[in-house]
Design a protein around this motif. Structure first.
Motif, PDB file in Angstrom:
ATOM      1  N   TYR B  35       0.846  -1.182   0.000  1.00 17.86           N
ATOM      2  CA  TYR B  35       0.000   0.000   0.000  1.00 17.86           C
ATOM      3  C   TYR B  35       0.890   1.243   0.000  1.00 17.86           C
ATOM      4  N   GLN B  37       0.537   5.294   1.314  1.00 20.55           N
ATOM      5  CA  GLN B  37      -0.279   6.227   2.081  1.00 20.55           C
ATOM      6  C   GLN B  37       0.303   7.625   1.959  1.00 20.55           C
ATOM      7  N   GLY B  40      -2.536  12.575   5.456  1.00 27.47           N
ATOM      8  CA  GLY B  40      -3.939  12.921   5.614  1.00 27.47           C
ATOM      9  C   GLY B  40      -4.903  11.983   4.923  1.00 27.47           C
ATOM     10  N   GLU B  41      -4.376  10.904   4.379  1.00 27.48           N
ATOM     11  CA  GLU B  41      -5.224   9.952   3.678  1.00 27.48           C
ATOM     12  C   GLU B  41      -4.999   8.532   4.198  1.00 27.48           C
ATOM     13  N   GLY B  42      -5.915   7.635   3.823  1.00 23.88           N
ATOM     14  CA  GLY B  42      -5.725   6.241   4.167  1.00 23.88           C
ATOM     15  C   GLY B  42      -4.835   5.541   3.160  1.00 23.88           C
ATOM     16  N   PRO B  43      -4.290   4.388   3.532  1.00 22.74           N
ATOM     17  CA  PRO B  43      -3.462   3.618   2.586  1.00 22.74           C
ATOM     18  C   PRO B  43      -4.281   3.205   1.367  1.00 22.74           C
ATOM     19  N   LEU B  45      -4.251   0.504  -1.880  1.00 29.08           N
ATOM     20  CA  LEU B  45      -3.664  -0.738  -2.353  1.00 29.08           C
ATOM     21  C   LEU B  45      -2.957  -0.548  -3.688  1.00 29.08           C
ATOM     22  N   LEU B  86       4.238   7.040   2.349  1.00 31.36           N
ATOM     23  CA  LEU B  86       4.537   5.945   3.264  1.00 31.36           C
ATOM     24  C   LEU B  86       4.146   4.650   2.577  1.00 31.36           C
TER      25      LEU B  86
END
Lengths: 112, 111
Positions: B35, B37, B40-43, B45, B86
């Motif tokens: 993933y 990331q 300020g956001e989600g991971p 895929l 990340l």
């Protein structure tokens, strides 16, 4: 059209308060999750629900209580908030786990 | 000690350079995912690998699952500032129904 939406985005509250975070997914997925991301960016699973049934409950203080009114919603209620609860909480959903998770954009909880 | 250890933890490189991120474990996984990331956001895929030795390519990103299904690598060719983020690996055990996330690699690509 957001796939997994969480509210609120930011939450600042005092120690001892009770707060809730809401999550909704419009993907038709059967399984929903709550993850906690700490200050070192490590993601740890807290809970998982499959079709409204709790299937994973990791070692989480019982001050945290998930509720799933239907398979599209998974809410997280936290009682008696502590400083150590400060983190980013992510909701996620999946249909078949090998197909991967779809995450919400997170709720940054700050306990002061 | 976490189930999945990633290295390096932090990586800062110049635009155009190549890099490899590693994800290692002593456990066997039925599948492994990567993933990315952004702040300020989600991971999000990137890829799923399920077969030992499997290699998948996504534009300039190459993902490999170890032969023994205990480790994985992500190689980025000619990194661009848009690759900054990340990177997280996540593995599913041979039994069970959840993914365990790695410790993360924070990549910064400097223009």
């Amino acid at each position: 059209d957001t796939a997994v939406s969480q509210t609120p985005k930011y939450l600042v509250t005092q120690m001892g308060n009770d707060k809730s975070i809401k999550c909704e997914q419009n993907l038709g997925h059967d399984t929903m999750y709550w993850y906690k991301q700490d200050s070192k960016k490590f993601l740890k699973i807290m809970f998982s629900y499959n079709n409204k049934e709790l299937i994973i409950n990791e070692t989480v203080p019982n001050r945290f209580s998930p509720k799933s009114p239907d398979k599209a919603h998974l809410n997280l209620h936290i009682n008696s908030l502590e400083l150590g609860d400060s983190a980013v909480y992510f909701c996620a959903s999946s249909q078949v786990v090998n197909y991967g998770y779809t995450f919400g954009s997170g709720t940054r909880l700050t306990v002061v | 000690t976490q189930l999945l250890e990633q290295s390096p933890q932090f990586l800062s490189i110049q635009e155009g350079e190549n890099l490899t991120v590693y994800c290692n474990s002593s456990s066997v996984f039925s599948s492994l995912q990567w993933y990315r990331q952004e702040p300020g956001e989600g991971p999000v895929l990137l890829v799923t690998v399920v077969t030992g030795g499997e290699v998948k390519k996504l534009k300039r990103l190459t993902f490999q699952f170890g032969d023994a299904r205990k480790d994985s690598s992500l190689h980025i060719t000619a990194a661009q500032p848009g690759d900054t983020g990340l990177y997280l690996c996540a593995g599913a055990r041979t039994t069970g129904n959840q993914f365990y996330f790695g410790t993360g690699t924070s990549l910064t690509v400097i223009p």
